[in-house]
Design an enzyme around this catalytic site. Structure first.
Site, mmCIF file in Angstrom:
data_model
loop_
_atom_site.group_PDB
_atom_site.id
_atom_site.type_symbol
_atom_site.label_atom_id
_atom_site.label_comp_id
_atom_site.label_asym_id
_atom_site.label_seq_id
_atom_site.Cartn_x
_atom_site.Cartn_y
_atom_site.Cartn_z
ATOM 1 N N CYS A 8 125.767 -4.405 -18.112
ATOM 2 C CA CYS A 8 125.432 -4.919 -16.778
ATOM 3 C C CYS A 8 126.656 -4.750 -15.894
ATOM 4 C CB CYS A 8 124.949 -6.364 -16.850
ATOM 5 S SG CYS A 8 126.146 -7.536 -17.532
ATOM 6 N N ASN A 11 129.332 -8.220 -17.194
ATOM 7 C CA ASN A 11 129.397 -8.505 -18.643
ATOM 8 C C ASN A 11 129.635 -9.998 -18.930
ATOM 9 O OD1 ASN A 11 131.426 -7.485 -21.511
ATOM 10 N ND2 ASN A 11 129.226 -7.762 -21.435
ATOM 11 N N CYS A 13 126.807 -12.272 -17.736
ATOM 12 C CA CYS A 13 125.472 -12.888 -17.653
ATOM 13 C C CYS A 13 124.449 -12.112 -18.492
ATOM 14 C CB CYS A 13 125.003 -12.977 -16.197
ATOM 15 S SG CYS A 13 126.100 -13.949 -15.131
ATOM 16 N N ARG A 14 123.940 -11.002 -17.937
ATOM 17 C CA ARG A 14 122.803 -10.329 -18.576
ATOM 18 C C ARG A 14 123.142 -9.654 -19.908
ATOM 19 N NH1 ARG A 14 121.522 -6.905 -13.371
ATOM 20 N NH2 ARG A 14 123.794 -7.184 -13.272
ATOM 21 N N SER A 15 124.192 -8.830 -19.924
ATOM 22 C CA SER A 15 124.430 -8.052 -21.156
ATOM 23 C C SER A 15 124.903 -8.887 -22.343
ATOM 24 C CB SER A 15 125.332 -6.840 -20.901
ATOM 25 O OG SER A 15 126.606 -7.214 -20.453
ATOM 26 N N ASP A 126 119.838 -9.422 -11.357
ATOM 27 C CA ASP A 126 121.167 -10.040 -11.427
ATOM 28 C C ASP A 126 121.053 -11.532 -11.093
ATOM 29 O OD1 ASP A 126 123.743 -10.881 -11.024
ATOM 30 O OD2 ASP A 126 124.341 -9.136 -9.847
HETATM 31 P P1 4NP Z 1 126.113 -9.708 -14.856
HETATM 32 O O1 4NP Z 1 126.172 -10.690 -13.586
HETATM 33 O O2 4NP Z 1 126.302 -8.309 -14.315
HETATM 34 O O3 4NP Z 1 124.751 -9.932 -15.404
HETATM 35 O O4 4NP Z 1 127.225 -10.146 -15.787
HETATM 36 C C1 4NP Z 1 127.191 -10.641 -12.634
HETATM 37 C C2 4NP Z 1 128.412 -11.225 -12.927
HETATM 38 C C3 4NP Z 1 129.409 -11.206 -11.970
HETATM 39 C C4 4NP Z 1 129.185 -10.607 -10.742
HETATM 40 C C5 4NP Z 1 127.961 -10.028 -10.468
HETATM 41 C C6 4NP Z 1 126.956 -10.036 -11.421
HETATM 42 N N1 4NP Z 1 130.212 -10.600 -9.757
HETATM 43 O O5 4NP Z 1 129.956 -10.116 -8.648
HETATM 44 O O6 4NP Z 1 131.322 -11.098 -10.027
#
Ligand code: 4NP
Length: 161
Positions: A8, A11, A13-15, A126
Site C-alpha cells: 500500500c 505500510n 494500514c492496509r498492507s 485508503d
Molecule cells: P496505508 O495508509 O497506505 O494503507 O498504510 C496510509 C498511511 C499513511 C498515509 C496514507 C495512507 N500518509 O499519507 O501518511
C-alpha cells in the site's frame, strides 16, 4: 516457497492488515511451510513505524497477530516475490514505474481485488484519513479478497491439504 508481498502507500494500514489476514489463513490451512509473506509501502512516510493504532485495534478485534515495522518497497522485492499485490491504482502505478526503473519490466503486479471477479479494478480504499469504520470496511474487503486469492494460488500451485 511461494512468496507474497502486499503493498500500500504507507505500510501502516492496509498492507500490514492484509499480511496478518493472509498469514492467519495460511496457518489455518496448515500451509505455513509453503509461503513467505511480507508487506511494504510505496512511500517512505512511515519507515520503521509500527502499524497505525487503528490497524492494531482492528487486528486485535479479529485475533490477528501483527508484528510488522513499516518498510519501503525496494529493488530486490521485484526479484524475490512471486506475487506482488497492490491495494489501489496509485500503488499499482508506483510499482509499475519502479519495476521498470529496477529492470523488472516484465514482472506482473496485481491489484488485490482482481482475484474476485465482481471487484476487478476496484481499490481497497485508503482508510488513513477516516475513522475506525474505514478499518472495519477494509478488514472485510481484505478477508474476502484474500480468500479468493488463496483459493486461486492453491489451485495454481496444486496445494492440497
Ligand atoms: P496505508 O495508509 O497506505 O494503507 O498504510 C496510509 C498511511 C499513511 C498515509 C496514507 C495512507 N500518509 O499519507 O501518511
Amino acid at each position: 516457497m511461494i512468496r507474497v508481498l502486499f503493498v500500500c502507500l504507507g505500510n501502516i494500514c492496509r498492507s500490514p492488515l492484509a499480511e496478518a489476514i493472509f498469514v492467519n489463513k495460511v496457518n489455518a490451512a496448515k500451509l505455513q511451510t509453503r509461503f513467505k509473506c511480507d508487506s511494504a509501502g510505496t512511500s517512505d512516510f512511515h519507515i520503521g513505524e509500527l502499524p497505525d493504532d487503528r490497524t492494531i485495534k482492528c487486528a486485535s478485534k479479529y485475533n490477528l497477530p501483527l508484528k510488522h515495522r513499516a518498510r519501503q518497497v525496494n529493488r530486490t522485492d521485484f526479484r524475490d516475490f512471486e506475487y506482488i499485490l497492490a491495494m489501489d491504482e496509485n500503488n499499482l502505478r508506483s510499482l509499475n514505474n519502479l519495476k521498470v526503473r529496477y529492470g523488472f519490466a516484465d514482472k506482473e503486479i496485481h491489484l488485490m481485488r482482481d482475484f474476485v471477479t465482481e471487484t476487478q479494478g476496484m481499490p481497497v480504499p485508503d482508510p488513513y484519513y477516516g475513522g475506525d469504520e474505514g478499518f472495519e470496511e477494509i478488514y472485510h474487503i481484505l478477508d474476502g479478497a484474500i480468500d479468493s486469492f488463496l483459493a486461486q494460488i492453491k489451485e495454481t500451485h496444486q496445494l492440497y491439504v
